[in-house]
Design a protein around this motif. Structure first.
Motif, mmCIF file in Angstrom:
data_model
loop_
_atom_site.group_PDB
_atom_site.id
_atom_site.type_symbol
_atom_site.label_atom_id
_atom_site.label_comp_id
_atom_site.label_asym_id
_atom_site.label_seq_id
_atom_site.Cartn_x
_atom_site.Cartn_y
_atom_site.Cartn_z
ATOM 1 N N LYS A 57 0.835 -1.200 0.000
ATOM 2 C CA LYS A 57 0.000 0.000 0.000
ATOM 3 C C LYS A 57 0.872 1.253 0.000
ATOM 4 O O LYS A 57 1.535 1.559 0.990
ATOM 5 C CB LYS A 57 -0.940 -0.010 1.204
ATOM 6 N N ASP A 58 0.861 1.935 -1.112
ATOM 7 C CA ASP A 58 1.600 3.183 -1.261
ATOM 8 C C ASP A 58 0.866 4.011 -2.318
ATOM 9 O O ASP A 58 0.971 3.750 -3.510
ATOM 10 C CB ASP A 58 3.042 2.904 -1.695
ATOM 11 N N LYS A 59 0.116 4.989 -1.862
ATOM 12 C CA LYS A 59 -0.733 5.782 -2.760
ATOM 13 C C LYS A 59 0.080 6.501 -3.832
ATOM 14 O O LYS A 59 -0.341 6.598 -4.986
ATOM 15 C CB LYS A 59 -1.539 6.809 -1.941
ATOM 16 N N SER A 60 1.244 6.990 -3.452
ATOM 17 C CA SER A 60 2.086 7.711 -4.402
ATOM 18 C C SER A 60 2.555 6.792 -5.522
ATOM 19 O O SER A 60 2.500 7.157 -6.708
ATOM 20 C CB SER A 60 3.290 8.319 -3.681
ATOM 21 N N LEU A 61 2.986 5.588 -5.165
ATOM 22 C CA LEU A 61 3.453 4.633 -6.167
ATOM 23 C C LEU A 61 2.299 4.131 -7.027
ATOM 24 O O LEU A 61 2.447 3.983 -8.246
ATOM 25 C CB LEU A 61 4.147 3.453 -5.483
ATOM 26 N N GLU A 62 1.153 3.891 -6.414
ATOM 27 C CA GLU A 62 -0.030 3.469 -7.171
ATOM 28 C C GLU A 62 -0.414 4.531 -8.198
ATOM 29 O O GLU A 62 -0.737 4.210 -9.345
ATOM 30 C CB GLU A 62 -1.208 3.216 -6.222
ATOM 31 N N LYS A 63 -0.387 5.781 -7.778
ATOM 32 C CA LYS A 63 -0.736 6.881 -8.669
ATOM 33 C C LYS A 63 0.232 6.959 -9.843
ATOM 34 O O LYS A 63 -0.177 7.191 -10.991
ATOM 35 C CB LYS A 63 -0.737 8.202 -7.893
ATOM 36 N N TYR A 64 1.509 6.764 -9.555
ATOM 37 C CA TYR A 64 2.519 6.809 -10.614
ATOM 38 C C TYR A 64 2.309 5.674 -11.618
ATOM 39 O O TYR A 64 2.302 5.900 -12.833
ATOM 40 C CB TYR A 64 3.915 6.720 -10.002
ATOM 41 N N LYS A 118 14.434 -1.129 -15.569
ATOM 42 C CA LYS A 118 15.341 0.020 -15.461
ATOM 43 C C LYS A 118 14.738 1.340 -15.925
ATOM 44 O O LYS A 118 15.325 2.396 -15.701
ATOM 45 C CB LYS A 118 16.621 -0.250 -16.263
ATOM 46 N N ASN A 119 13.603 1.307 -16.609
ATOM 47 C CA ASN A 119 13.030 2.557 -17.099
ATOM 48 C C ASN A 119 11.517 2.420 -17.286
ATOM 49 O O ASN A 119 10.971 1.312 -17.312
ATOM 50 C CB ASN A 119 13.704 2.995 -18.397
ATOM 51 N N GLU A 120 10.877 3.558 -17.428
ATOM 52 C CA GLU A 120 9.415 3.608 -17.512
ATOM 53 C C GLU A 120 8.891 3.006 -18.811
ATOM 54 O O GLU A 120 7.830 2.358 -18.832
ATOM 55 C CB GLU A 120 8.954 5.063 -17.382
ATOM 56 N N ALA A 121 9.620 3.192 -19.893
ATOM 57 C CA ALA A 121 9.163 2.693 -21.186
ATOM 58 C C ALA A 121 9.123 1.165 -21.206
ATOM 59 O O ALA A 121 8.198 0.563 -21.774
ATOM 60 C CB ALA A 121 10.074 3.206 -22.301
ATOM 61 N N THR A 122 10.111 0.525 -20.590
ATOM 62 C CA THR A 122 10.129 -0.936 -20.540
ATOM 63 C C THR A 122 8.965 -1.455 -19.708
ATOM 64 O O THR A 122 8.290 -2.425 -20.084
ATOM 65 C CB THR A 122 11.459 -1.451 -19.958
ATOM 66 N N LEU A 123 8.693 -0.805 -18.573
ATOM 67 C CA LEU A 123 7.540 -1.191 -17.761
ATOM 68 C C LEU A 123 6.255 -1.012 -18.560
ATOM 69 O O LEU A 123 5.367 -1.871 -18.528
ATOM 70 C CB LEU A 123 7.482 -0.351 -16.488
ATOM 71 N N ALA A 124 6.165 0.084 -19.306
ATOM 72 C CA ALA A 124 4.978 0.336 -20.121
ATOM 73 C C ALA A 124 4.801 -0.754 -21.173
ATOM 74 O O ALA A 124 3.678 -1.184 -21.459
ATOM 75 C CB ALA A 124 5.082 1.705 -20.795
ATOM 76 N N GLY A 125 5.916 -1.221 -21.744
ATOM 77 C CA GLY A 125 5.840 -2.298 -22.724
ATOM 78 C C GLY A 125 5.286 -3.572 -22.120
ATOM 79 O O GLY A 125 4.471 -4.275 -22.737
ATOM 80 N N ILE A 126 5.720 -3.892 -20.888
ATOM 81 C CA ILE A 126 5.226 -5.078 -20.193
ATOM 82 C C ILE A 126 3.737 -4.916 -19.870
ATOM 83 O O ILE A 126 2.943 -5.839 -20.069
ATOM 84 C CB ILE A 126 6.034 -5.321 -18.901
ATOM 85 N N LEU A 127 3.348 -3.739 -19.376
ATOM 86 C CA LEU A 127 1.950 -3.502 -19.038
ATOM 87 C C LEU A 127 1.070 -3.517 -20.286
ATOM 88 O O LEU A 127 -0.077 -3.986 -20.240
ATOM 89 C CB LEU A 127 1.814 -2.166 -18.299
ATOM 90 N N SER A 128 1.593 -3.027 -21.404
ATOM 91 C CA SER A 128 0.835 -3.063 -22.660
ATOM 92 C C SER A 128 0.569 -4.507 -23.070
ATOM 93 O O SER A 128 -0.528 -4.839 -23.536
ATOM 94 C CB SER A 128 1.606 -2.345 -23.765
ATOM 95 N N HIS A 129 1.571 -5.353 -22.894
ATOM 96 C CA HIS A 129 1.426 -6.776 -23.193
ATOM 97 C C HIS A 129 0.340 -7.392 -22.312
ATOM 98 O O HIS A 129 -0.521 -8.146 -22.793
ATOM 99 C CB HIS A 129 2.755 -7.479 -22.955
ATOM 100 N N ASN A 275 13.377 7.736 -9.912
ATOM 101 C CA ASN A 275 13.008 8.642 -8.830
ATOM 102 C C ASN A 275 11.742 8.169 -8.119
ATOM 103 O O ASN A 275 11.658 8.175 -6.888
ATOM 104 C CB ASN A 275 12.810 10.067 -9.360
ATOM 105 N N ASN A 276 10.746 7.754 -8.907
ATOM 106 C CA ASN A 276 9.484 7.308 -8.321
ATOM 107 C C ASN A 276 9.623 5.969 -7.603
ATOM 108 O O ASN A 276 9.052 5.778 -6.518
ATOM 109 C CB ASN A 276 8.419 7.197 -9.410
ATOM 110 N N ILE A 277 10.370 5.053 -8.196
ATOM 111 C CA ILE A 277 10.524 3.727 -7.592
ATOM 112 C C ILE A 277 11.338 3.811 -6.313
ATOM 113 O O ILE A 277 10.956 3.249 -5.268
ATOM 114 C CB ILE A 277 11.194 2.746 -8.578
ATOM 115 N N GLU A 278 12.449 4.526 -6.345
ATOM 116 C CA GLU A 278 13.308 4.597 -5.164
ATOM 117 C C GLU A 278 12.667 5.414 -4.048
ATOM 118 O O GLU A 278 12.910 5.150 -2.865
ATOM 119 C CB GLU A 278 14.666 5.179 -5.553
ATOM 120 N N LYS A 279 11.840 6.383 -4.401
ATOM 121 C CA LYS A 279 11.145 7.169 -3.377
ATOM 122 C C LYS A 279 10.198 6.287 -2.570
ATOM 123 O O LYS A 279 10.049 6.456 -1.350
ATOM 124 C CB LYS A 279 10.359 8.308 -4.045
#
Length: 287
Positions: A57-64, A118-129, A275-279
């Motif tokens: 549970k982390d609202k900031s991370l969920e929002k991101y 390592k980056n947002e675009a790669t995560l987006a690719g996985i989520l798109s899949h 920045n978002n993940i490490e925060k």
């Protein structure tokens, strides 16, 4: 068994096996309520701790993470964006490198994946899949395939072969279902790759970024050969999924056919991601 019965038997099997490829029939016969119901049950088990791990549970991370999903949902190719939830839930398990989109758009992302990527675009690719799996109703189609084959074989064999031989239908159906499941899983993974790539083209992300994930998995397996099974999404489980090399090649083919050249490093959004993940999760190197 006489020859006419044998011919009828194989004719029935041929027809049933042929119908398994008619995934479009699910869209006609099964309403979207089926997907929503299945996904809701999956979600309820997750939030109550009865399955899939503990909720982080982390609202900031969920929002991101939700913001990443929302960018993908802007694709005009996504058909059920208004019918399905497409809500992100985070699972607290650093050992699992995975993301799941249950039927009805219930998205689950493991903290292990967030540390690994390592980056947002790669995560987006996985989520798109994963979103593509929900959009193409793959889980519902698999379920309908298994049920149709099981009951179809039982009742037809009862009629063609008689009650004495029909009692073996369950064993035959189980074997057939497993064999079909392997082929369907492979084709569904390939279809999700194809559709996910299409969704990515409507985002600010580099559409081929998911290839970095496959390459990183290959590197990790050399260091940690025990990394396998359910801990790796989009991986080759026996013969059910395409090899990482195949997916990298297919990704390169899509980029070439779409006329997409070398990526701009800004389209990976690496700094914003870290920045978002490490925060929220901290740096895994520090643990």
């Amino acid at each position: 068994m006489n020859k006419p019965s044998i011919r009828k038997y194989f004719l029935v099997l041929f027809l049933l096996f042929s119908l398994q490829g008619c995934g479009w029939m699910v869209d006609l016969v099964f309403p979207l309520d089926v997907d929503r119901f299945l996904g809701e049950q999956f979600y309820k088990e997750a939030v109550t701790g009865e399955g899939h791990g503990k909720i982080y549970k982390d609202k900031s991370l969920e929002k991101y993470l939700q913001s990443v999903v929302d960018r993908i949902l802007k694709s005009k190719s996504i058909q059920y964006k208004d019918e399905f939830k497409y809500k992100v839930t985070i699972i607290d398990d650093d050992k699992v490198i995975n993301a799941i989109c249950a039927p009805g758009g219930y998205i689950f992302v493991y903290t292990g994946l967030l540390h690994f990527v390592k980056n947002e675009a790669t995560l987006a690719g996985i989520l798109s899949h994963e979103i593509a799996h929900a959009e193409r109703r793959h889980s519902t189609k698999q379920l309908s395939t298994n049920l149709t084959l099981y009951f179809g074989l039982y009742f037809v064999l009862s009629y063609v072969l008689g009650p004495d031989l029909a009692q073996h239908a369950a064993d035959i159906a189980g074997l057939s279902t497993n064999l079909l499941g392997l082929a369907n899983s492979r084709s569904m993974e390939e279809e999700a790759d194809e559709y996910g790539f299409g969704y990515m083209r409507s985002t600010p992300y580099y559409p081929g970024a998911i290839a970095d994930f496959f390459k990183d998995i290959q590197k990790e397996k050399k260091v940690n050969p025990e990394l396998k099974g359910v801990d790796i999404p989009l991986e080759k489980y026996l013969s059910t999924h395409p090899l990482d090399e195949d997916r990298i090649s297919a990704n390169e083919r899509r980029l070439k056919e779409a006329g997409i050249g070398a990526p701009n490093t800004k389209s990976f959004f690496k700094e914003r991601y870290r920045n978002n993940i490490e925060k929220s999760l901290g740096s895994q190197e520090e643990d």
